[in-house]
Design a protein around this motif. Structure first.
Motif, PDB file in Angstrom:
ATOM      1  N   TRP A 241      31.847  32.163  31.711  1.00 22.35           N
ATOM      2  CA  TRP A 241      32.256  33.280  32.771  1.00 22.35           C
ATOM      3  C   TRP A 241      33.689  33.188  33.148  1.00 22.35           C
ATOM      4  O   TRP A 241      34.295  34.270  33.311  1.00 22.35           O
ATOM      5  CB  TRP A 241      31.318  33.156  33.913  1.00 22.35           C
ATOM      6  CG  TRP A 241      31.347  34.389  34.751  1.00 22.35           C
ATOM      7  CD1 TRP A 241      31.784  34.125  36.128  1.00 22.35           C
ATOM      8  CD2 TRP A 241      31.491  35.757  34.272  1.00 22.35           C
ATOM      9  NE1 TRP A 241      31.918  35.317  36.612  1.00 22.35           N
ATOM     10  CE2 TRP A 241      31.572  36.347  35.569  1.00 22.35           C
ATOM     11  CE3 TRP A 241      30.898  36.344  33.345  1.00 22.35           C
ATOM     12  CZ2 TRP A 241      31.282  37.772  35.453  1.00 22.35           C
ATOM     13  CZ3 TRP A 241      30.948  37.596  33.377  1.00 22.35           C
ATOM     14  CH2 TRP A 241      31.131  38.390  34.650  1.00 22.35           C
ATOM     15  N   HIS A 242      34.264  31.637  33.112  1.00 27.45           N
ATOM     16  CA  HIS A 242      35.704  31.765  33.404  1.00 27.45           C
ATOM     17  C   HIS A 242      36.488  32.067  32.386  1.00 27.45           C
ATOM     18  O   HIS A 242      37.771  32.850  32.402  1.00 27.45           O
ATOM     19  CB  HIS A 242      35.942  30.268  33.916  1.00 27.45           C
ATOM     20  CG  HIS A 242      35.454  29.771  34.860  1.00 27.45           C
ATOM     21  ND1 HIS A 242      35.265  30.563  36.211  1.00 27.45           N
ATOM     22  CD2 HIS A 242      34.527  28.795  35.483  1.00 27.45           C
ATOM     23  CE1 HIS A 242      34.819  29.717  37.258  1.00 27.45           C
ATOM     24  NE2 HIS A 242      34.154  28.884  36.567  1.00 27.45           N
ATOM     25  N   PHE A 243      36.155  32.031  31.330  1.00 20.67           N
ATOM     26  CA  PHE A 243      36.784  32.526  29.963  1.00 20.67           C
ATOM     27  C   PHE A 243      36.641  34.145  29.968  1.00 20.67           C
ATOM     28  O   PHE A 243      38.004  34.759  29.770  1.00 20.67           O
ATOM     29  CB  PHE A 243      36.133  32.073  28.755  1.00 20.67           C
ATOM     30  CG  PHE A 243      36.364  32.451  27.478  1.00 20.67           C
ATOM     31  CD1 PHE A 243      37.466  32.695  26.818  1.00 20.67           C
ATOM     32  CD2 PHE A 243      35.617  33.800  26.811  1.00 20.67           C
ATOM     33  CE1 PHE A 243      37.985  33.091  25.489  1.00 20.67           C
ATOM     34  CE2 PHE A 243      35.872  34.708  25.591  1.00 20.67           C
ATOM     35  CZ  PHE A 243      37.029  34.287  25.029  1.00 20.67           C
TER      36      PHE A 243
ATOM     37  N   LEU B 139      42.484  38.721  32.800  1.00 16.72           N
ATOM     38  CA  LEU B 139      43.823  38.533  33.631  1.00 16.72           C
ATOM     39  C   LEU B 139      44.815  38.815  32.424  1.00 16.72           C
ATOM     40  O   LEU B 139      45.752  39.517  32.764  1.00 16.72           O
ATOM     41  CB  LEU B 139      43.608  37.091  34.002  1.00 16.72           C
ATOM     42  CG  LEU B 139      44.932  36.837  34.978  1.00 16.72           C
ATOM     43  CD1 LEU B 139      44.519  37.694  36.390  1.00 16.72           C
ATOM     44  CD2 LEU B 139      45.077  35.383  35.396  1.00 16.72           C
ATOM     45  N   GLY B 140      44.563  38.377  31.292  1.00 18.54           N
ATOM     46  CA  GLY B 140      45.598  38.512  29.910  1.00 18.54           C
ATOM     47  C   GLY B 140      45.256  39.870  29.720  1.00 18.54           C
ATOM     48  O   GLY B 140      46.722  40.397  29.660  1.00 18.54           O
TER      49      GLY B 140
ATOM     50  N   ALA C  74      42.603  49.110  38.189  1.00 16.59           N
ATOM     51  CA  ALA C  74      42.346  47.981  37.354  1.00 16.59           C
ATOM     52  C   ALA C  74      42.781  46.767  37.960  1.00 16.59           C
ATOM     53  O   ALA C  74      42.298  45.676  38.006  1.00 16.59           O
ATOM     54  CB  ALA C  74      43.177  48.107  36.030  1.00 16.59           C
ATOM     55  N   GLY C  75      43.927  46.857  39.012  1.00 18.89           N
ATOM     56  CA  GLY C  75      44.279  45.602  39.739  1.00 18.89           C
ATOM     57  C   GLY C  75      43.119  45.135  40.919  1.00 18.89           C
ATOM     58  O   GLY C  75      42.979  43.924  40.818  1.00 18.89           O
ATOM     59  N   PHE C  76      42.511  46.216  41.484  1.00 17.11           N
ATOM     60  CA  PHE C  76      41.441  45.965  42.352  1.00 17.11           C
ATOM     61  C   PHE C  76      40.597  45.175  41.478  1.00 17.11           C
ATOM     62  O   PHE C  76      39.576  44.334  41.931  1.00 17.11           O
ATOM     63  CB  PHE C  76      40.922  47.191  42.934  1.00 17.11           C
ATOM     64  CG  PHE C  76      39.768  46.983  43.635  1.00 17.11           C
ATOM     65  CD1 PHE C  76      39.979  46.379  45.122  1.00 17.11           C
ATOM     66  CD2 PHE C  76      38.714  47.322  43.303  1.00 17.11           C
ATOM     67  CE1 PHE C  76      38.668  46.107  45.874  1.00 17.11           C
ATOM     68  CE2 PHE C  76      37.547  47.120  44.075  1.00 17.11           C
ATOM     69  CZ  PHE C  76      37.533  46.517  45.502  1.00 17.11           C
TER      70      PHE C  76
END
Lengths: 197, 305
Positions: free
Chosen positions: A180-182, A188-189, A65-67
């Protein structure tokens, strides 16, 4: 005359922002509320239950998931570079970076599917445990948003064949970029909430 | 003398047959059949174990009467607009083959009978949902068509209620699976209805209806909405498996069908032509029966309690 009152009115003040941008922001606020609700529910359920994950249930693949977080972050970066190309009147670069962003988005989705099948084979089903239901709901709703974003990005990239960008498409690209940034920020959250803490 | 009698008799028989055909057309039989099929799927999915066939029969009879009455009421209300549109000009009311007062009496009688039948032989909740279908269709959706292009969203509510009615008939209450079924049917109708509206754009404009393709002549917004609704439908169609109403076979089938439907929305997004709209319409009418068959085929039977 019916129109007199209208024409005598002083010119409307300039709006603080364009309608399309305002509409997008309202839409993204609705999306934020959706994820806030889901994450809120997740946190309540998680801290109300004892062992997390319950005995016999697989742990989440934190490294995979980090990758994947890096993949979607790079996709956001590619989109940023696409917008830079647009500002620099480089239509070819725009198309290239849009395809890069869409491709990285597709890779993100593929890895999500891989992660799900890994967990399903590890014995974590959608129903049955709160651990499974909340995990698949959060990542599934996010993946649905990401899928829409990838389709949208690909379509814009496919349509960008000329060496110039019509004004209407510039607006489309701006709106798509906000979306897309959203999607990237929400992931990330989710990564922090689901995997890290 | 007897020959004349016979001729007169066969004439009246032909007239009676024509009259029957007119009343039948007033009920929009094809729509009614589709309503019954979706009701049946809802009923089947909500049944614990084998279906209660008598209850099913009562549900279908009541639902058919309300659906027929709703369609007839709609044709009564829209008889003037229908007369202006090529597609509907030859319906019995605009063509003058039926007296509007007779149609109104027939429609009301069918609706009330159907509602009472549902209330007495099935349950009050199902009858209430049928009443909601009728009211939202005839008194909200029909007048809104002349006011705003948002009418499609309102019109999708009565279209999506029948499977929920089937569900409540078998289950007695509205459970998550019934809501999922409602949501799938609701969203499915939006690209379906918009594709039809593109195809009959000029006709609807003559009838005075403000559907989206009429207020959006270049089709950009219509294409975007069709695509957006397909993208919403895709994950939504997977929910029944997550709720354990259907199994994994349905999950993957619905995924493939949803991807296919979304692919058919791409041409319409690039150019909202009649050809692209026809393909979208065809895709949507292939998609839904296949999806419903998959649901029925891969139903998860919960252990009998």
């Amino acid at each position: 005359m019916k129109n007199d009152s209208l024409s005598e009115r002083p010119a409307a003040p300039r709006p603080a922002t364009e309608n399309y941008r305002l509409g997008t922001l309202v839409f993204l606020m609705a999306g934020t509320m959706l994820f806030a609700g889901l994450v809120g529910g997740y946190l309540v359920l998680r801290y109300a239950s004892g062992a997390w994950p319950g005995p016999g249930l697989p742990h989440l693949p934190v490294r995979l998931a980090g990758f994947n977080t890096a993949v979607i972050a790079l996709s956001s970066l590619a989109f940023h570079l696409a917008v830079r190309s647009l500002r620099g009147l480089d239509a070819r670069g725009l198309r290239r970076w849009l395809f890069a962003a869409a491709g990285l988005g597709a890779l993100f989705l593929l890895l999500q599917v891989a992660q799900w099948s890994l967990l399903v084979r590890g014995g974590l089903s959608f129903s049955g445990t709160t651990y499974g239901t909340t995990f698949y709901t959060l990542t599934g709703v996010h993946a649905a948003h990401a899928f829409s974003g990838v389709v949208w990005l690909s379509l814009i990239a496919l349509r960008q064949r000329e060496l110039w960008v019509p004004a209407k498409r510039q607006r489309t690209i701006e709106v798509c970029g906000l979306y897309w940034h959203f999607v990237g920020l929400v992931w990330l959250g989710l990564y922090v909430v689901l995997y890290v803490i | 003398m007897s020959a004349m009698n016979e001729a007169a008799q066969s004439l009246t028989r032909a007239a009676a047959r024509a009259r029957f055909a007119d009343f039948l057309e007033l009920t929009k039989p094809r729509v009614t059949v589709l309503v019954l099929v979706t009701t049946l799927v809802g009923f089947y999915l909500a049944s614990q174990g084998p279906m209660d066939l008598l209850l099913l029969l009562n549900t279908l009879v009541g639902t058919a009467l309300v659906a027929a009455g709703t369609s007839a009421l709609n044709q009564y209300v829209e008889r003037e607009e229908d007369g202006r549109m090529a597609r509907t000009r030859l319906r019995p009311l605009p063509a003058g083959r039926l007296d509007p007062a007779h149609a109104l009496i027939f429609a009301s009688a069918a609706s009330v009978t159907g509602l009472l039948h549902l209330a007495f032989t099935v349950n009050l909740l199902t009858a209430g949902l049928a009443a909601l279908t009728l009211l939202s269709y005839v008194f909200v959706y029909t007048p809104l068509k002349r006011k705003t292009s948002l009418c499609t969203l309102v019109g999708a509510i009565p279209g999506a209620l029948p499977p929920l009615g089937g569900w409540t008939a078998a289950h007695g209450e509205i459970a998550a699976g019934g809501i999922a079924l409602f949501a799938i049917l609701f969203v499915w109708q939006l690209p379906h209805a918009l594709a039809i509206a593109i195809l009959y754009r000029d006709d609807y404009a003559r009838g005075g209806f403000l559907l989206l393709p009429i207020v959006d002549p270049d089709g950009g917004a219509t294409g975007r909405q069709i695509m957006a609704h397909c993208l919403v439908l895709l994950p939504l169609s997977l929910v029944p498996t997550m709720l354990d109403v259907t199994g994994p076979f349905y999950f993957y089938g619905a995924l493939v069908l949803g991807l296919g439907l979304t692919a058919c929305a791409v041409p319409i997004l690039l150019n909202a032509s009649a050809r692209a709209a026809r393909r979208m319409l065809l895709a949507s009418v292939v998609y839904l029966p296949l999806l419903l068959c998959l649901m029925a085929f891969d139903r998860t039977v919960p252990p009998l309690r």
